[in-house]
Design a protein around this motif. Structure first.
Motif, PDB file in Angstrom:
ATOM      1  N   LEU A 110       0.900  -1.292   0.031  1.00  0.00           N
ATOM      2  CA  LEU A 110      -0.176  -0.103  -0.035  1.00  0.00           C
ATOM      3  C   LEU A 110       0.814   1.276   0.057  1.00  0.00           C
ATOM      4  N   ILE A 111       0.718   1.984  -0.935  1.00  0.00           N
ATOM      5  CA  ILE A 111       1.728   3.487  -1.058  1.00  0.00           C
ATOM      6  C   ILE A 111       0.608   4.416  -0.547  1.00  0.00           C
ATOM      7  N   ILE A 112       0.972   5.268   0.358  1.00  0.00           N
ATOM      8  CA  ILE A 112       0.154   6.238   0.783  1.00  0.00           C
ATOM      9  C   ILE A 112       0.975   7.595   0.246  1.00  0.00           C
ATOM     10  N   ALA A 126       7.030   8.123  -5.194  1.00  0.00           N
ATOM     11  CA  ALA A 126       6.047   6.887  -5.133  1.00  0.00           C
ATOM     12  C   ALA A 126       6.033   6.111  -6.353  1.00  0.00           C
ATOM     13  N   GLY A 127       6.134   6.600  -7.589  1.00  0.00           N
ATOM     14  CA  GLY A 127       6.238   5.789  -8.689  1.00  0.00           C
ATOM     15  C   GLY A 127       7.459   4.817  -8.685  1.00  0.00           C
ATOM     16  N   TRP A 128       8.499   5.726  -8.120  1.00  0.00           N
ATOM     17  CA  TRP A 128       9.853   4.652  -8.200  1.00  0.00           C
ATOM     18  C   TRP A 128       9.642   3.627  -7.094  1.00  0.00           C
ATOM     19  N   LEU A 138       5.808  -7.574  -5.667  1.00  0.00           N
ATOM     20  CA  LEU A 138       4.414  -7.125  -4.846  1.00  0.00           C
ATOM     21  C   LEU A 138       3.425  -6.208  -5.541  1.00  0.00           C
ATOM     22  N   GLY A 139       2.085  -6.538  -5.712  1.00  0.00           N
ATOM     23  CA  GLY A 139       1.508  -5.606  -6.395  1.00  0.00           C
ATOM     24  C   GLY A 139       1.035  -4.427  -5.359  1.00  0.00           C
ATOM     25  N   THR A 140       0.671  -3.126  -6.196  1.00  0.00           N
ATOM     26  CA  THR A 140       0.558  -2.094  -5.428  1.00  0.00           C
ATOM     27  C   THR A 140      -0.697  -1.348  -5.339  1.00  0.00           C
ATOM     28  N   THR A 141      -1.051  -1.002  -4.319  1.00  0.00           N
ATOM     29  CA  THR A 141      -2.596  -0.086  -4.146  1.00  0.00           C
ATOM     30  C   THR A 141      -2.198   1.397  -3.760  1.00  0.00           C
ATOM     31  N   PHE A 142      -2.618   2.284  -4.228  1.00  0.00           N
ATOM     32  CA  PHE A 142      -2.144   3.709  -3.919  1.00  0.00           C
ATOM     33  C   PHE A 142      -3.468   4.190  -3.197  1.00  0.00           C
ATOM     34  N   CYS A 187       4.763   8.104   1.682  1.00  0.00           N
ATOM     35  CA  CYS A 187       5.512   9.031   0.765  1.00  0.00           C
ATOM     36  C   CYS A 187       4.871  10.453   1.123  1.00  0.00           C
ATOM     37  N   THR A 188       5.694  11.199   1.466  1.00  0.00           N
ATOM     38  CA  THR A 188       5.253  12.632   2.016  1.00  0.00           C
ATOM     39  C   THR A 188       6.373  13.754   1.445  1.00  0.00           C
ATOM     40  N   PRO A 189       5.904  14.808   1.334  1.00  0.00           N
ATOM     41  CA  PRO A 189       7.013  16.075   1.309  1.00  0.00           C
ATOM     42  C   PRO A 189       7.031  16.673   2.743  1.00  0.00           C
ATOM     43  N   VAL A 190       8.085  17.344   2.764  1.00  0.00           N
ATOM     44  CA  VAL A 190       8.053  18.012   4.091  1.00  0.00           C
ATOM     45  C   VAL A 190       7.485  19.421   4.104  1.00  0.00           C
TER      46      VAL A 190
END
Length: 295
Positions: A110-112, A126-128, A138-142, A187-190
């Motif tokens: 799971l990519i948040i 996040a794409g990388w 691993l399959g991915t879900t966003f 995945c987050t910016p500062v």
């Protein structure tokens, strides 16, 4: 139960049949420091027909009520009301203490994505990360927190009564996605020195899943990866995201932190940096396959 003992009990007759009303106290300090929970159950023939919960953290300092006083008052009221108005309380079975665990195996990621900018540098990370997950099988879900209706946590702590949040919104679907994943990638910016606002709401509201896991005593094997792009100081981002991992029992794989992005229009414009970051992600995900890290 967490060190439960009986505070009070009473034999009462409901619908012409004898039963027992019991008030229990449980020590929840192992799940939440200083917390205790009171539970009232109406039992008959080995079956629990009605339950009521309240815990000490529901009542802030200065409140005119306490969990103990509310529990004792409710117990007395039920002892009189159940025989007289059973349908008011016994129309529906008790709510399960915790949500059931997902039936499917935890195999995907799971990519948040905590940034609202779909084509920014955090989205590139996040794409990388998704590419690295695919390479690891691993399959991915966003999940995009800013596109979900996720209300603010009110710190009512009622999730420690049943393992569910009292707020009904999109967070329930997010929790199901977290439960189903083997790997959680944040995945987050500062943003103003910390994680983005929408992501912080998601993290705060994950308290109900932490409560469910504390109540059930079951914590699945899950892994966490932090990816962040910003200036130079990732201190708050690191602390917030790793507190999220710790609260849910998620084991951290590591961090992919990209400083000085304000000086770079597009991370993809630097092939050497891109290769280095992709290699970091691949190396971190590879540790999930080590013998000691298998469920």
């Amino acid at each position: 139960m967490h060190g439960a003992w009986t505070v009070r009990s009473a034999e009462i007759t409901v619908e012409g049949q004898p039963g027992e009303l019991v008030l229990l106290y449980e020590d929840f300090s192992d799940a939440c420091p200083g917390m205790g929970r009171y539970t009232i159950e109406f039992r008959r023939g080995g079956e629990v027909l009605y339950t009521y919960h309240t815990n000490t953290h529901e009542y802030p300092p200065g409140s005119p009520q306490s969990a103990e006083s509310v529990a004792l008052t409710t117990f007395s009221l039920l002892a009189n009301a159940l025989p007289e108005r059973p349908d008011t309380f016994l129309l529906h079975p008790p709510e399960p203490r915790v949500r059931p665990a997902p039936a499917e195996p935890r195999e995907g990621a799971l990519i948040i994505l905590g940034s609202p900018r779909r084509h920014g540098n955090t989205a590139t990370l996040a794409g990388w990360a998704a590419d690295a997950c695919a390479a690891a099988g691993l399959g991915t879900t966003f999940v995009y927190p800013d596109e979900r209706a996720i209300g603010h946590c009110t710190a009512c702590y009622r999730c420690f009564n049943t393992g569910r949040c009292v707020i009904e919104d999109d967070m329930d679907g997010v929790i199901r996605a977290i439960e189903a994943a083997r790997l959680i990638v944040v995945c987050t910016p500062v943003a103003a020195g910390t994680v983005s606002a929408a992501l912080k709401d998601l993290i705060d509201r994950s308290l109900s899943l932490a409560a469910a896991r504390a109540l059930s005593g079951q914590t699945p094997v899950q892994w966490g990866l932090l990816c962040s792009a910003g200036a130079e100081d990732f201190t708050c981002v690191y602390r917030v995201v790793h507190a999220f991992f710790t609260r849910l029992g998620i084991r951290p794989l590591g961090n992919v932190l990209v400083p000085d992005v304000d000086e770079v229009t597009d991370l993809r414009a630097d092939p050497d940096r891109e290769k280095d970051l992709r290699d970091q992600m691949g190396a971190l995900l590879a540790t999930m396959a080590l013998p000691d890290n298998k469920p």
